[in-house]
Design an enzyme around this catalytic site. Structure first.
Site, mmCIF file in Angstrom:
data_model
loop_
_atom_site.group_PDB
_atom_site.id
_atom_site.type_symbol
_atom_site.label_atom_id
_atom_site.label_comp_id
_atom_site.label_asym_id
_atom_site.label_seq_id
_atom_site.Cartn_x
_atom_site.Cartn_y
_atom_site.Cartn_z
ATOM 1 N N HIS A 83 0.825 -1.217 0.000
ATOM 2 C CA HIS A 83 0.000 0.000 0.000
ATOM 3 C C HIS A 83 0.857 1.265 0.000
ATOM 4 O O HIS A 83 0.363 2.331 -0.342
ATOM 5 C CB HIS A 83 -1.057 -0.023 1.115
ATOM 6 C CG HIS A 83 -0.585 0.306 2.500
ATOM 7 N ND1 HIS A 83 -0.257 -0.652 3.430
ATOM 8 C CD2 HIS A 83 -0.408 1.496 3.118
ATOM 9 C CE1 HIS A 83 0.086 -0.064 4.563
ATOM 10 N NE2 HIS A 83 0.016 1.231 4.409
ATOM 11 N N ASP A 219 1.338 -7.700 2.343
ATOM 12 C CA ASP A 219 1.414 -6.265 2.045
ATOM 13 C C ASP A 219 2.872 -5.798 1.848
ATOM 14 O O ASP A 219 3.426 -5.091 2.681
ATOM 15 C CB ASP A 219 0.744 -5.494 3.189
ATOM 16 C CG ASP A 219 0.393 -4.070 2.798
ATOM 17 O OD1 ASP A 219 0.950 -3.561 1.802
ATOM 18 O OD2 ASP A 219 -0.431 -3.447 3.488
ATOM 19 N N SER A 647 4.077 2.239 8.413
ATOM 20 C CA SER A 647 3.857 1.223 7.398
ATOM 21 C C SER A 647 5.134 1.010 6.610
ATOM 22 O O SER A 647 5.786 1.963 6.200
ATOM 23 C CB SER A 647 2.744 1.647 6.456
ATOM 24 O OG SER A 647 1.533 1.269 7.014
HETATM 25 N N1 ARG Z 1 -4.752 0.572 7.779
HETATM 26 C C1 ARG Z 1 -3.445 0.580 7.196
HETATM 27 C C2 ARG Z 1 -2.778 1.943 7.455
HETATM 28 O O1 ARG Z 1 -3.295 2.841 7.860
HETATM 29 C C3 ARG Z 1 -3.394 0.139 5.783
HETATM 30 C C4 ARG Z 1 -4.082 1.016 4.800
HETATM 31 C C5 ARG Z 1 -4.056 0.514 3.386
HETATM 32 N N2 ARG Z 1 -5.003 -0.530 3.140
HETATM 33 C C6 ARG Z 1 -6.320 -0.330 2.807
HETATM 34 N N3 ARG Z 1 -7.087 -1.372 2.621
HETATM 35 N N4 ARG Z 1 -6.837 0.853 2.656
HETATM 36 O O2 ARG Z 1 -2.721 2.942 6.887
HETATM 37 N N1 ASP Z 2 -1.251 1.380 8.054
HETATM 38 C C1 ASP Z 2 -0.525 2.449 8.702
HETATM 39 C C2 ASP Z 2 0.432 3.128 7.726
HETATM 40 O O1 ASP Z 2 0.168 3.154 6.539
HETATM 41 C C3 ASP Z 2 0.149 1.985 9.937
HETATM 42 C C4 ASP Z 2 -0.749 2.173 11.124
HETATM 43 O O2 ASP Z 2 -1.481 3.161 11.182
HETATM 44 O O3 ASP Z 2 -0.686 1.324 12.011
HETATM 45 O O4 ASP Z 2 1.388 3.762 8.104
#
Ligand code: ARG
Ligand code: ASP
Length: 712
Positions: A83, A219, A647
């Site tokens: 991502h 990921d 991330s």
């Molecule tokens: N929650 C994770 C982080 O904040 C991954 C985000 C990307 N994935 C998604 N399905 N949107 O940012």
């Molecule tokens: N998914 C998040 C990121 O993209 C990491 C988090 O918020 O735990 O940095």
């Protein structure tokens, strides 16, 4: 009655103290080596961070502004999340050659794909410059004067620090401006795409599984840093050569078990762990509910439209993901704050703080009014914060047509900038909206947003001269008329042509006649004249009070461990591999395996499809050296305190071997940005063995595997 309250307060106070024993995002040059050793680390703090000799920090780079990445080969191979690489992968994709869907594996150096604007930044040294920056700053200064002095001191100090011509000095505030550190950095600008798994691996589970455990996502994506002939940062050139890092990470395929030491190294974005109860109350009562309700409404429309139409589904996939990412996090955050009694804990903590003041008259003189002032400032700012949140969500985040109008208003209103340059930049931003824009869909979202703005924002922040659009149908009917006759929606004329060829005067004349532009203008003006100024005044006050409160907390609790809140600078967090219990009678194990991928498999589903090749690997159990007890590890959990920006961060074992790649947190623990609680806050990582399996057995990229140093 009083007894009950007191014992409640004490219970919370004790919990608060024990809560502080976990978590923390520490500056890598100021690690508590003793504590880390007690918890199980086998390497020294100097191996993690050394400004003279190669150390692990030389393999950790901030990636593209908002993520972290790590060097895993002597030839500059760089690992990050799927991502995090998503927009780069997307930019090389087309309908006929869809790298997102099918993945990408460069067969040799020449096939690695350059990415304009993508950067990787390393930290070379960190220095405490608090004394230099706060020189001349006294408690009696006005905020404005204080900021002025600090700004001058930062400029002076930045040029005084020794560095090479291609390096940069960045000076950042810590503990809300009570300390300052300088970071000497080096930024590489030729970062090429080397490999990416298909979305069915890299984005498996997509939005449904986002922020959720159990998780089964691969990921990751792979890039490579290129440097000039002297191994220094350079703009893209075909003559650049693979970067030779000072240090690269060995990769471990050793088995993992519950309780193993784990540390994560990266660039966490923002946390606010030391707010007052009044500040936390504002997030709980005002900010989160507004953002959640607006996004909830907009996502419902997007979801329906995406299900109706395949083309829209592709166009809106990334936007949906980004709006949903915040929405889902904030819902989890509110629930987690409630479940962990965060507000009561803050109140109990403030009671302790007050007790400290009561027994220290000198401190009481200084800080006696602090909490009351914070209360008052937050209470008075609710209305501006609410209006500002609504404006941003309605006119910026969720409606793209309104956002275009805001861009154009900014362009015409700012008389100090170089107009042609600013126009080009606005043109670029609007073009990138048009790339995936559906005017009718956006019309529906905009009408819903407008009706919610009318319904929920105080009359004084509504645009004068407009009738009320509380009813969605009224808003819909009204906007559809504007939409038909606007340049912005592309229904009448071509905005890009006008932006390309017209002068400021001509553009002003054209836009004044545009119905969407004219409609947004009074809202924009209310925001600029009535919301923003008040919002900033209260922001200044809370910033200043929070800085003082932070200083006072450090004084009042000398034995408590205060890590500085995250601010996108390099940090280390340590803990152990651990499961958690989200609810009564439920326990989540910290490891997931390929078996779970197959359990979630829904053929042809856009979130849970699995490719035939992975199914084959699963059914033949062809896992090579990557299996553990016959199963193929996929994701795992630890008690590492992370946030957005972490991330792509490398996760290590006690010996400093790379064991995983951080990419998310569990939903019940997303309140960790405001109230880290070791009982339910967990970070989610891809097991490095899953990454290796995909490179080795799925992509069959021997050339990449042979670059790595694998620890067995
Ligand atoms: N929650 C994770 C982080 O904040 C991954 C985000 C990307 N994935 C998604 N399905 N949107 O940012
Ligand atoms: N998914 C998040 C990121 O993209 C990491 C988090 O918020 O735990 O940095």
């Amino acid at each position: 009655m009083q007894k009950v309250t007191l014992s409640l307060i004490l219970t919370f106070a004790i919990q608060f103290v024990s809560a502080q024993q976990g978590g923390g995002m520490w500056l890598p040059n100021r690690l508590n080596e003793n504590e880390m050793k007690q918890m199980g680390i086998k390497i020294s703090a100097r191996q993690i961070f050394d400004s003279e000799k190669p150390s692990i920090k030389d393999a950790v780079a901030q990636f593209g502004g908002g993520c972290t990445s790590e060097v895993i080969s002597p030839q500059g191979l760089l690992l990050t999340n799927h991502h995090c690489g998503y927009s780069s992968i997307q930019s090389h994709s087309s309908v006929d050659n869809n790298l997102l869907t099918y993945g990408f594996w460069a067969k040799d150096f020449d096939s690695e794909l350059p990415n304009k604007g993508l950067k990787a930044t390393f930290v070379l040294d960190i220095q405490d410059v608090t004394n230099q920056i706060l020189d001349g700053v006294t408690d009696s200064l006005t905020e404005e004067k204080r900021n002025q002095i600090i700004k001058t001191n930062i400029e002076k100090t930045a040029v005084s620090l020794p560095k090479e011509s291609w390096q940069t000095v960045k000076i950042e505030p810590f503990y809300n401006g009570n300390q300052y550190y300088a970071f000497i950095t080096e930024t590489f600008e030729d970062v090429r795409l080397v490999g990416a798994p298909p979305s069915s691996v890299g984005k498996f589970g997509s939005d449904t599984d986002n922020w959720v455990w159990p998780r089964h996502t691969g990921d990751f994506s792979i890039f490579r840093i290129y440097a000039d002939k002297n191994n220094r940062p350079a703009q893209y050139s075909k003559d650049n050569i693979p970067y030779q890092p000072k240090y690269f990470l060995p990769v471990s395929v050793k088995p993992k078990k519950l309780g193993d030491f784990s540390f994560v190294y990266g660039f966490p974005g923002t946390t606010d762990e030391y707010l007052s109860a009044s500040a936390l109350g504002q997030i709980i009562d005002v900010i989160d509910p507004a953002r959640i309700s607006l996004r909830d409404a907009s996502l419902k429309i997007l979801d329906r439209k995406m299900r109706e139409n395949k083309e829209i589904k592709i166009k809106y996939a990334a936007k949906y993901a980004s709006i949903a990412n915040g929405w889902k996090k904030w819902i989890g955050e509110l629930q987690g704050l409630k479940q962990t009694n965060a507000l009561q804990k803050k109140q109990a903590y403030e009671a302790e703080f007050t007790q400290f003041l009561n027994s220290h008259p000198k401190e009481k003189d200084k800080y006696g009014n602090l909490l009351a002032s914070l209360n008052e400032v937050y209470r008075n700012s609710h209305r501006y914060v609410k209006a500002n949140t609504y404006f941003n969500e309605v006119f910026y985040t969720n409606s793209e047509t309104f956002r275009m109008a805001v861009f154009l208003l900014n362009l015409l209103n700012n008389k100090t900038q170089d107009f042609d340059k600013a126009k080009e930049s606005v043109k670029g931003r609007i073009l990138s909206i048009y790339k995936n824009y559906d005017a009718d869909l956006d019309g529906e979202v905009s009408a819903k947003m407008l009706s919610m703005y009318s319904l929920n924002v105080e009359p004084m922040f509504q645009a004068a001269g407009h009738e009320n659009y509380e009813k969605e149908e009224t808003a819909q009917l009204f906007l559809s008329d504007l939409w038909k006759n606007s340049l912005l929606t592309g229904k009448k004329g071509n905005l890009i042509d006008s932006l390309s060829s017209k002068s400021r005067e001509q553009l002003t004349e054209i836009l004044q006649k545009d119905p969407v532009f004219s409609f947004v203008k009074p809202y924009y003006e209310v925001h600029a004249n009535k919301i923003t100024p008040n919002y900033y005044v209260s922001q200044d006050k809370t910033d200043s009070l929070q800085r003082i409160y932070m200083k006072a907390q450090l004084k009042a609790f000398p034995n408590k461990k205060f890590f500085p809140d995250a601010n996108s600078t390099l940090r280390v967090t340590y803990g152990k591999i651990d499961g958690y219990s989200p609810r009564d009678a439920v326990y989540y194990k910290p490891f997931s395996t390929l078996k779970g991928v197959m359990e979630k498999y829904v053929p042809n589903d856009y979130e849970f499809d699995v490719s035939q090749k992975l199914i084959d690997l699963y059914s033949t159990k062809n896992y090579g050296i990557y299996a553990q007890d016959g199963e193929m590890p996929v994701n795992y959990l630890a008690t590492n305190h992370t946030t957005g920006g972490n991330s792509g961060s490398p996760a290590f074992d006690a010996y400093g071997n790379l064991t995983g790649l951080n990419f998310d947190r569990v939903w019940e623990g997303t309140m960790s940005d405001l109230n880290y609680d070791p009982s339910i806050c967990r970070n989610i990582m891809v097991d490095i063995r899953y990454v290796l399996l995909i490179i080795d057995k799925y992509a069959e990229s021997d050339r990449l595997i042979s670059e790595l140093k694998i620890v067995k």
